[in-house]
Structures are given as C-alpha cells and as structure tokens.
Design a protein around this motif. Sequence first.
Motif, mmCIF file in Angstrom:
data_model
loop_
_atom_site.group_PDB
_atom_site.id
_atom_site.type_symbol
_atom_site.label_atom_id
_atom_site.label_comp_id
_atom_site.label_asym_id
_atom_site.label_seq_id
_atom_site.Cartn_x
_atom_site.Cartn_y
_atom_site.Cartn_z
ATOM 1 N N UNK A 6 15.664 51.524 2.768
ATOM 2 C CA UNK A 6 17.044 51.890 3.582
ATOM 3 C C UNK A 6 18.079 50.796 3.028
ATOM 4 N N UNK A 7 17.648 49.621 2.981
ATOM 5 C CA UNK A 7 18.580 48.248 2.459
ATOM 6 C C UNK A 7 19.158 48.922 1.266
ATOM 7 N N UNK A 8 18.461 49.088 0.336
ATOM 8 C CA UNK A 8 18.674 49.410 -1.062
ATOM 9 C C UNK A 8 19.629 50.452 -1.182
ATOM 10 N N UNK A 9 19.462 51.586 -0.314
ATOM 11 C CA UNK A 9 20.622 52.600 -0.219
ATOM 12 C C UNK A 9 21.910 52.196 0.157
ATOM 13 N N UNK A 10 21.779 51.163 1.172
ATOM 14 C CA UNK A 10 23.230 50.766 1.828
ATOM 15 C C UNK A 10 23.883 49.805 0.806
ATOM 16 N N UNK A 11 23.238 48.874 0.162
ATOM 17 C CA UNK A 11 23.760 47.952 -0.567
ATOM 18 C C UNK A 11 24.376 48.795 -1.849
ATOM 19 N N UNK A 12 23.637 49.697 -2.511
ATOM 20 C CA UNK A 12 24.135 50.448 -3.588
ATOM 21 C C UNK A 12 25.508 51.292 -3.275
ATOM 22 N N UNK A 13 25.358 51.885 -1.937
ATOM 23 C CA UNK A 13 26.459 52.581 -1.562
ATOM 24 C C UNK A 13 27.950 51.698 -1.496
ATOM 25 N N UNK A 14 27.533 50.540 -1.047
ATOM 26 C CA UNK A 14 28.865 49.790 -0.924
ATOM 27 C C UNK A 14 29.105 49.124 -2.287
ATOM 28 N N UNK A 15 28.053 48.695 -3.115
ATOM 29 C CA UNK A 15 28.644 48.448 -4.472
ATOM 30 C C UNK A 15 29.422 49.484 -5.250
ATOM 31 N N UNK A 16 28.827 50.695 -5.226
ATOM 32 C CA UNK A 16 29.499 51.843 -5.536
ATOM 33 C C UNK A 16 31.025 52.047 -5.287
ATOM 34 N N UNK A 17 31.058 52.043 -3.962
ATOM 35 C CA UNK A 17 32.451 52.175 -3.068
ATOM 36 C C UNK A 17 33.345 51.218 -3.799
ATOM 37 N N UNK A 18 32.991 50.239 -4.218
ATOM 38 C CA UNK A 18 33.757 48.973 -4.731
ATOM 39 C C UNK A 18 33.914 49.156 -6.003
ATOM 40 N N UNK A 19 33.282 50.050 -6.652
ATOM 41 C CA UNK A 19 33.484 50.177 -8.255
ATOM 42 C C UNK A 19 32.694 48.894 -8.940
ATOM 43 N N UNK A 20 31.743 48.434 -8.464
ATOM 44 C CA UNK A 20 31.315 47.274 -9.273
ATOM 45 C C UNK A 20 29.784 47.654 -9.552
ATOM 46 N N UNK A 21 29.617 47.026 -10.804
ATOM 47 C CA UNK A 21 28.445 46.952 -11.595
ATOM 48 C C UNK A 21 27.383 46.143 -10.857
ATOM 49 N N UNK A 53 24.909 36.517 1.414
ATOM 50 C CA UNK A 53 25.560 36.433 0.352
ATOM 51 C C UNK A 53 25.960 37.704 -0.449
ATOM 52 N N UNK A 54 25.179 38.703 -0.247
ATOM 53 C CA UNK A 54 25.450 40.197 -0.711
ATOM 54 C C UNK A 54 26.722 40.530 -0.003
ATOM 55 N N UNK A 55 26.742 40.658 1.409
ATOM 56 C CA UNK A 55 27.704 41.171 2.147
ATOM 57 C C UNK A 55 28.808 40.525 1.966
ATOM 58 N N UNK A 56 29.035 39.238 1.477
ATOM 59 C CA UNK A 56 30.201 38.304 1.264
ATOM 60 C C UNK A 56 30.918 38.989 -0.077
ATOM 61 N N UNK A 57 29.795 39.175 -0.954
ATOM 62 C CA UNK A 57 30.326 39.469 -2.169
ATOM 63 C C UNK A 57 30.800 41.255 -2.332
ATOM 64 N N UNK A 58 30.238 41.775 -1.421
ATOM 65 C CA UNK A 58 30.505 43.204 -1.132
ATOM 66 C C UNK A 58 31.893 43.287 -0.165
#
Length: 84
Positions: A6-21, A53-58
């Motif tokens: 579940x965490x992996x899906x949510x983090x990936x979703x936010x990363x892609x929404x922000x167009x980040x590799x 840290x990831x949340x801040x980066x996202x």
Amino acid sequence: MGTEKALSLILKKYRKQRSLSQEELALRCNLDRTFISLIERGKRRPTLNTILILASGLEVKASVIVQEVEKLIYENSEEKDTNK
C-alpha cells in the motif's frame, strides 16, 4: 494488501503526479535511487524518519500519506470480505 504494498503504491502515485523520476526524488531526499525503487516495489519497510523525508521531498504531509495507506488497506480488506 500489506502495508508495504500500500505504501509503495501511494509513494509512486505522488512521485508520478509530480513528474519526478526515482532519481530526482532520491536527490531531493538525499537517499539512494535503488532504495526508492525497493520501497516502491514493496521490498523495504521505510522507517518513520524515512517516510517523513520522502513526504517532504514529495511536498505532501506524511499524515496524508499514512491516511491514504490506511484507506487502501481498509478498502482492500473490505473487498476481500465481500468476495467470500
């Protein structure tokens, strides 16, 4: 669905929404890109500190990420219950 998935899906979703590799996110967070990949594949359990840290980066609150993880797990467990 497990917490890691579940965490992996949510983090990936936010990363892609922000167009980040993964590499761009890793640089923002001062983490290794392979670590980001392992988290997104549900192969690692990040600590609370890493989630912050990831949340801040996202640019999203960690509490929002946790709420979405809870929701995804809850919805998935309800779906299993109705399919019995």
